[in-house]
Design a protein around this motif. Sequence first.
Motif, PDB file in Angstrom:
ATOM      1  N   VAL A 349       0.847  -1.197   0.000  1.00 44.06           N
ATOM      2  CA  VAL A 349       0.000   0.000   0.000  1.00 44.06           C
ATOM      3  C   VAL A 349       0.880   1.244   0.000  1.00 44.06           C
ATOM      4  O   VAL A 349       1.739   1.401   0.869  1.00 44.06           O
ATOM      5  CB  VAL A 349      -0.935   0.030   1.232  1.00 44.06           C
ATOM      6  CG1 VAL A 349      -1.731   1.337   1.261  1.00 44.06           C
ATOM      7  CG2 VAL A 349      -1.874  -1.159   1.216  1.00 44.06           C
ATOM      8  N   SER A 386      -9.081  -1.186  -0.997  1.00 42.40           N
ATOM      9  CA  SER A 386      -8.947   0.273  -1.115  1.00 42.40           C
ATOM     10  C   SER A 386     -10.143   0.974  -0.491  1.00 42.40           C
ATOM     11  O   SER A 386      -9.996   1.929   0.286  1.00 42.40           O
ATOM     12  CB  SER A 386      -8.817   0.670  -2.583  1.00 42.40           C
ATOM     13  OG  SER A 386      -7.671   0.119  -3.168  1.00 42.40           O
ATOM     14  N   VAL A 407      -3.077   0.192  -4.010  1.00 42.23           N
ATOM     15  CA  VAL A 407      -3.063  -1.106  -3.352  1.00 42.23           C
ATOM     16  C   VAL A 407      -2.682  -2.154  -4.402  1.00 42.23           C
ATOM     17  O   VAL A 407      -3.327  -2.240  -5.448  1.00 42.23           O
ATOM     18  CB  VAL A 407      -4.434  -1.446  -2.734  1.00 42.23           C
ATOM     19  CG1 VAL A 407      -4.438  -2.874  -2.194  1.00 42.23           C
ATOM     20  CG2 VAL A 407      -4.786  -0.457  -1.629  1.00 42.23           C
TER      21      VAL A 407
END
Length: 410
Positions: A349, A386, A407
């Motif tokens: 991330v 997300s 992501v």
Amino acid sequence: MNGPVIDFQAVFQALPGAVALLTPELVYADVNEAYLSMSGRTRDQLIGRYVFDVFPDNPGDPGATGVRNLHASLRSVAATGERDTMALQRYDVADSEQPGVWQERYWSPVNVPVLAPDGTVTLIVHRVEEVTELIKARGNRGGGGHTQVLEAELYTRARELQELNKRLRQAHAREREVALHLQQAMLPAPRPLGHHRAAVRYQPATGALNVCGDWYDLVDLPERSRTAVAVGDVVGHGLRAAGVMGQLRSALSAASRVAGGPAEALEVLGLYARYVDGAESTTAASVYIDWTGRTLTYSSAGHPPPAVCDPHGIVTFLDQATDPPLGARPEHVPRPQAQAAFADGSVLVLYTDGLIERRREDIGTGLQRLADSLARHRTADPDRLSDALLTDLIPPAGLTDDTALIVVRL
């Protein structure tokens, strides 16, 4: 620390000024005695009710602006966490004892947020001072006189300031809309990364012009087993920030395709940023994913660290190669670079600071909040993950800074 026990409820009720406490949804939570006396309402008529249900605009005055102006101020305070002192307002009030009769009233309001430890707005202090008698003094006393002239001039200037504030809000709204369209046009649409799954999000700040400085990018490198992902954050907002963002994103995207690694790509971007007005102090993070070697090579220019969550829910922040933002050093210095291994099924991330930073809160708290949410939703596909991260981390009042998010399922 020893001292007297203070009954703050008693203090609130004894305040000489009229004060109401509103929820972020603009519902009365409490009012003091001065507010009840000034408004001509009882507690039962106020507490738990939407403020504009109790005090609507005068239906007999098509030019009434009281509701619109007060609503804009209160929503701004709830969204930004910043106080707002309003210009003098005419806001007629229905007579509680004579249905259909409206009293001409003038007010000087101030709206102040009460913040929770995480920086979100929990209450709005709505303090109002009635100045009806002052405004009407000229008519009531008759004739000229220096005092009456000054009072009339004060009212005229207040109305002019109110109109100017209205025009400024409209201009800001137009600039925000144009900047967001420009931002959307310049950010790349997500592309497939071979058989790997990824998702991107851009979330603008709520009700604020602090937008359009954040970006994301995903680049398949000439070596088909590698992908570069990056995020960045330009200092500033609006159209100028959107323009700078577009230049820096394109430059980093190009540099990533020829650089030997993320540190070299950020070095090139830093040199380029010195010649772009408004690019100074931009932050960025770049991660090269080696799908065959199962490694992440990364470098950061003053940016919050990317996060990796393994299949067991253990979150690691990639914080071993952090350097100052772009253009922060007067001379060129090679940037650091570090590497970390990853297991199949992990999640990477990258994000900008709007996702984790809150006023009056240590950044470690925001990072922990991100780690907890990431571990909890780690098995979801990138799109759902997300959305879950945004749901968990965006405060109820909305973002005060825009946010970019990537992501990638590793």
